[in-house]
Design a protein around this motif. Structure first.
Motif, PDB file in Angstrom:
ATOM      1  N   GLU A 143       0.839  -1.197   0.000  1.00 47.20           N
ATOM      2  CA  GLU A 143       0.000   0.000   0.000  1.00 47.20           C
ATOM      3  C   GLU A 143       0.877   1.251   0.000  1.00 47.20           C
ATOM      4  O   GLU A 143       1.908   1.316   0.676  1.00 47.20           O
ATOM      5  CB  GLU A 143      -0.914  -0.002   1.219  1.00 47.20           C
ATOM      6  N   LEU A 144       0.458   2.243  -0.785  1.00 51.59           N
ATOM      7  CA  LEU A 144       1.178   3.510  -0.886  1.00 51.59           C
ATOM      8  C   LEU A 144       0.312   4.648  -0.371  1.00 51.59           C
ATOM      9  O   LEU A 144      -0.907   4.511  -0.208  1.00 51.59           O
ATOM     10  CB  LEU A 144       1.561   3.781  -2.352  1.00 51.59           C
ATOM     11  N   ASP A 145       0.956   5.773  -0.138  1.00 51.84           N
ATOM     12  CA  ASP A 145       0.218   6.987   0.200  1.00 51.84           C
ATOM     13  C   ASP A 145      -0.684   7.354  -0.982  1.00 51.84           C
ATOM     14  O   ASP A 145      -0.252   7.292  -2.137  1.00 51.84           O
ATOM     15  CB  ASP A 145       1.199   8.125   0.492  1.00 51.84           C
ATOM     16  N   PRO A 146      -1.926   7.730  -0.744  1.00 49.05           N
ATOM     17  CA  PRO A 146      -2.841   8.061  -1.846  1.00 49.05           C
ATOM     18  C   PRO A 146      -2.302   9.142  -2.775  1.00 49.05           C
ATOM     19  O   PRO A 146      -2.672   9.181  -3.959  1.00 49.05           O
ATOM     20  CB  PRO A 146      -4.109   8.534  -1.127  1.00 49.05           C
ATOM     21  N   ALA A 147      -1.413   9.996  -2.270  1.00 49.48           N
ATOM     22  CA  ALA A 147      -0.876  11.074  -3.098  1.00 49.48           C
ATOM     23  C   ALA A 147       0.297  10.623  -3.956  1.00 49.48           C
ATOM     24  O   ALA A 147       0.765  11.380  -4.809  1.00 49.48           O
ATOM     25  CB  ALA A 147      -0.439  12.238  -2.203  1.00 49.48           C
ATOM     26  N   ASN A 148       0.781   9.408  -3.743  1.00 45.56           N
ATOM     27  CA  ASN A 148       1.927   8.920  -4.512  1.00 45.56           C
ATOM     28  C   ASN A 148       1.520   8.745  -5.973  1.00 45.56           C
ATOM     29  O   ASN A 148       0.575   8.017  -6.283  1.00 45.56           O
ATOM     30  CB  ASN A 148       2.408   7.588  -3.942  1.00 45.56           C
ATOM     31  N   GLY A 151       1.117   5.113  -7.656  1.00 48.25           N
ATOM     32  CA  GLY A 151       0.162   4.149  -7.121  1.00 48.25           C
ATOM     33  C   GLY A 151      -0.972   3.872  -8.096  1.00 48.25           C
ATOM     34  O   GLY A 151      -1.368   4.738  -8.879  1.00 48.25           O
ATOM     35  N   VAL A 164      -7.690   1.346  -2.737  1.00 51.68           N
ATOM     36  CA  VAL A 164      -6.461   1.633  -1.997  1.00 51.68           C
ATOM     37  C   VAL A 164      -5.325   1.780  -3.001  1.00 51.68           C
ATOM     38  O   VAL A 164      -5.213   0.995  -3.944  1.00 51.68           O
ATOM     39  CB  VAL A 164      -6.130   0.485  -1.006  1.00 51.68           C
ATOM     40  N   ALA A 165      -4.479   2.796  -2.813  1.00 50.08           N
ATOM     41  CA  ALA A 165      -3.330   2.991  -3.709  1.00 50.08           C
ATOM     42  C   ALA A 165      -2.284   1.911  -3.436  1.00 50.08           C
ATOM     43  O   ALA A 165      -1.857   1.710  -2.300  1.00 50.08           O
ATOM     44  CB  ALA A 165      -2.726   4.376  -3.502  1.00 50.08           C
TER      45      ALA A 165
END
Length: 263
Positions: A143-148, A151, A164-165
């Motif tokens: 899982e990554l930060d949504p802003a990445n 993703g 989910v990113a």
């Protein structure tokens, strides 16, 4: 992503299956083409492909069941779903190579020569297969930060977490597989000893897989100590590749020296 691409009546074309089919057909035509160029018995390529695909399918399923064995023993009901879904790529590689070796022994075909010709095509087929993984949502990343910006988000996947990113490990794997194919084709013009190109495949793939495993999010595939099952296998595959890469030329020289002494 979308795994069910389209339907014709009761028949549904799935993205994963389509990409696997494209990969197998592409690999078959590449091996046949290269076998013809090297003036080998190319008529054997088709049965070799069929047997290797069957052996690879069986190997990938067996290894997957082994990774799920503790869960299956605890809850035998899981055996049904495990047989229906789930494969492990390393099982497919090992099963396919073993089946090819048996076929070559039975037909008196030079295994090391066809091994070298086939492995760049196998890498290419894996590249298409990973596109299928992307469409299906399996083999997903952490899982990554949504802003990445790198993703990807699944919304209707039966395998990956939805909304989910996630790190696109499928895309990374596909790029690495296609790159492996091109590098092996280039090396085939430089490496002279039969089996060395295939050895490089084992080395390159195992290293890439070992590293990428740290970024996979589907942890259901089992562990061996601190390593995932695939990482544990990667260590041995890489070692085998290194031994073959440096050992095969030595054996070839010894055979050449023995042949000259007998003359």
């Amino acid at each position: 992503m979308k795994n069910d691409l389209f339907s014709i009546g009761p028949f549904t074309v799935h993205g994963y299956g389509l990409m696997i089919a494209i990969g197998v057909l592409s690999a078959y035509y590449m091996v046949e083409y290269r076998a013809k160029k090297k003036q080998m018995d190319w008529e054997k390529v088709f049965p070799l492909t069929v047997w290797s695909v069957l052996g690879g399918f069986l190997g990938s399923k067996i290894l997957y069941l082994l990774t799920r064995l503790p869960d299956i023993l605890a809850n035998p009901v899981l055996l049904g779903s495990s047989i229906k879904d789930g494969f492990v790529v390393y099982g497919g590689i090992i099963g396919g190579i073993l089946t090819a070796w048996i076929y070559c022994k039975c037909t008196k075909w030079n295994f090391w020569k066809i091994f070298d010709i086939a492995m760049p095509a196998v890498a290419m087929a894996q590249g298409f297969g990973r596109i299928g993984c992307l469409l299906a949502g399996c083999c997903y990343g952490i899982e990554l930060d949504p802003a990445n910006p790198i993703g990807i988000v699944f919304h209707n996947s039966a395998y990956a977490p939805n909304d989910v990113a996630l790190l696109p490990t499928q895309i990374i794997s596909s790029v690495l597989d296609f790159a492996n194919c091109f590098v092996l084709l280039a090396l085939s013009k430089k490496l002279k000893t039969d089996g060395q190109v295939a050895s490089c495949y084992l080395i390159f793939y195992s290293i890439g897989r070992f590293v990428l495993e740290y970024f996979r999010g589907d942890l259901i595939r089992g562990n061996v100590g601190e390593f995932s099952t695939s990482q544990f296998i990667s260590l041995f595959i890489c070692l085998i590749g290194l031994v073959l890469l440096f050992g095969l030329p030595v054996l070839a020289k010894k055979k050449g020296a023995c042949a000259q002494s007998e003359e």
